[in-house]
Design a protein around this motif. Structure first.
Motif, PDB file in Angstrom:
ATOM      1  N   PHE A 113      15.876  58.341  91.166  1.00 27.29           N
ATOM      2  CA  PHE A 113      17.187  58.258  91.808  1.00 27.29           C
ATOM      3  C   PHE A 113      18.342  58.392  90.817  1.00 27.29           C
ATOM      4  O   PHE A 113      19.380  57.756  90.969  1.00 27.29           O
ATOM      5  CB  PHE A 113      17.324  56.961  92.624  1.00 27.29           C
ATOM      6  N   ASN A 114      18.171  59.213  89.801  1.00 26.72           N
ATOM      7  CA  ASN A 114      19.226  59.452  88.816  1.00 26.72           C
ATOM      8  C   ASN A 114      19.986  60.717  89.183  1.00 26.72           C
ATOM      9  O   ASN A 114      19.415  61.665  89.717  1.00 26.72           O
ATOM     10  CB  ASN A 114      18.609  59.559  87.422  1.00 26.72           C
ATOM     11  N   SER A 115      21.287  60.750  88.895  1.00 20.46           N
ATOM     12  CA  SER A 115      22.114  61.892  89.301  1.00 20.46           C
ATOM     13  C   SER A 115      22.035  63.055  88.319  1.00 20.46           C
ATOM     14  O   SER A 115      22.222  64.199  88.703  1.00 20.46           O
ATOM     15  CB  SER A 115      23.580  61.468  89.462  1.00 20.46           C
ATOM     16  N   GLY A 116      21.772  62.784  87.075  1.00 20.83           N
ATOM     17  CA  GLY A 116      21.672  63.841  86.065  1.00 20.83           C
ATOM     18  C   GLY A 116      20.227  64.012  85.642  1.00 20.83           C
ATOM     19  O   GLY A 116      19.298  63.653  86.371  1.00 20.83           O
ATOM     20  N   GLU A 117      20.048  64.534  84.451  1.00 21.53           N
ATOM     21  CA  GLU A 117      18.702  64.696  83.919  1.00 21.53           C
ATOM     22  C   GLU A 117      18.102  63.313  83.668  1.00 21.53           C
ATOM     23  O   GLU A 117      18.787  62.416  83.210  1.00 21.53           O
ATOM     24  CB  GLU A 117      18.718  65.497  82.617  1.00 21.53           C
ATOM     25  N   SER A 138      17.625  68.128  86.411  1.00 17.89           N
ATOM     26  CA  SER A 138      16.332  68.472  85.832  1.00 17.89           C
ATOM     27  C   SER A 138      15.732  67.208  85.223  1.00 17.89           C
ATOM     28  O   SER A 138      16.448  66.273  84.873  1.00 17.89           O
ATOM     29  CB  SER A 138      16.506  69.541  84.761  1.00 17.89           C
ATOM     30  N   ASN A 139      14.431  67.179  85.079  1.00 14.52           N
ATOM     31  CA  ASN A 139      13.786  65.936  84.688  1.00 14.52           C
ATOM     32  C   ASN A 139      13.675  65.727  83.193  1.00 14.52           C
ATOM     33  O   ASN A 139      13.917  64.635  82.698  1.00 14.52           O
ATOM     34  CB  ASN A 139      12.423  65.843  85.355  1.00 14.52           C
ATOM     35  N   VAL A 140      13.301  66.748  82.461  1.00 10.07           N
ATOM     36  CA  VAL A 140      13.235  66.641  81.006  1.00 10.07           C
ATOM     37  C   VAL A 140      13.926  67.866  80.430  1.00 10.07           C
ATOM     38  O   VAL A 140      13.555  68.994  80.730  1.00 10.07           O
ATOM     39  CB  VAL A 140      11.781  66.560  80.501  1.00 10.07           C
ATOM     40  N   ILE A 141      14.956  67.647  79.633  1.00 11.42           N
ATOM     41  CA  ILE A 141      15.659  68.719  78.948  1.00 11.42           C
ATOM     42  C   ILE A 141      15.284  68.622  77.472  1.00 11.42           C
ATOM     43  O   ILE A 141      15.469  67.580  76.836  1.00 11.42           O
ATOM     44  CB  ILE A 141      17.197  68.581  79.075  1.00 11.42           C
ATOM     45  N   GLU A 160      15.322  67.477  92.652  1.00 12.53           N
ATOM     46  CA  GLU A 160      16.143  68.630  93.006  1.00 12.53           C
ATOM     47  C   GLU A 160      16.210  69.663  91.883  1.00 12.53           C
ATOM     48  O   GLU A 160      16.363  70.836  92.142  1.00 12.53           O
ATOM     49  CB  GLU A 160      17.551  68.168  93.372  1.00 12.53           C
ATOM     50  N   GLY A 161      16.114  69.241  90.642  1.00 12.69           N
ATOM     51  CA  GLY A 161      16.233  70.153  89.508  1.00 12.69           C
ATOM     52  C   GLY A 161      14.878  70.617  89.009  1.00 12.69           C
ATOM     53  O   GLY A 161      13.835  70.363  89.623  1.00 12.69           O
ATOM     54  N   ASN A 162      14.901  71.311  87.880  1.00 15.84           N
ATOM     55  CA  ASN A 162      13.681  71.805  87.252  1.00 15.84           C
ATOM     56  C   ASN A 162      12.866  70.656  86.667  1.00 15.84           C
ATOM     57  O   ASN A 162      13.420  69.617  86.313  1.00 15.84           O
ATOM     58  CB  ASN A 162      14.028  72.784  86.127  1.00 15.84           C
TER      59      ASN A 162
END
Length: 170
Positions: A113-117, A138-141, A160-162
């Protein structure tokens, strides 16, 4: 329950199992020294929003007002030169919940439930047995400069992200 705190260079903060830290809007934990989070499989450490009143991980959370949403608090940031480890923790409702400018080991932890990575890696990192779910970014950048980053036994779902992004360092 705080707006934010910094672990100064040369100092150590150890957080033991069962501890719940609730951040106010925009609050972050900045590490310049050493941070060790020592949760257990029976009693995780919870870092979450002031508004989070959930107990789905078996954690009893005191009453909170409001409904938590992604981005209610900022991040845990390990600055260059800092050190530490995170074990058996749950980071919920943050922005970019974990930012690593130093080598850190993270294991048996949940990011949701985090808004960013969920995790941004600028240096070496060992990520083992993590669950990354229901995050908006994205989960891991991983930045190209990262010498070694290992991800083992990680579950990445319903985001929602990569899952994993490799970016060149500017």
């Amino acid at each position: 329950l705080f707006q934010g705190v910094t672990v100064p260079e040369g100092q150590t903060l150890t957080i033991q199992e069962g501890v719940i830290i609730k951040f106010a809007l925009g609050g972050s934990l900045v590490v310049k020294g050493t941070l060790t989070i020592n949760g257990t499989s029976q009693q995780q450490v919870l870092l979450t929003s002031l508004k989070d009143n959930s107990n789905d991980a078996g954690i009893a959370v005191a009453d909170s007002s409001g409904i938590p949403v992604p981005g209610n608090w900022g991040s845990v940031v390990f600055e260059a030169g800092s050190q530490g480890s995170i074990s058996h923790a749950s980071l919920r409702y943050g922005g970019q919940s974990l930012i690593l400018f130093s080598p850190v080991t993270v294991d048996h932890s949940t990011f949701e439930f985090n808004s960013g990575e969920a995790i941004v890696v600028h240096e070496n990192a060992a990520l083992d047995s993590l669950e990354l779910r229901n995050n908006q970014g994205s989960n891991v950048i991983l930045f190209e400069k990262t010498v070694t980053a290992s991800l083992t036994n990680c579950l990445i779902e319903n985001n929602e992200g990569n899952a994993i992004v490799l970016l060149q360092q500017p």
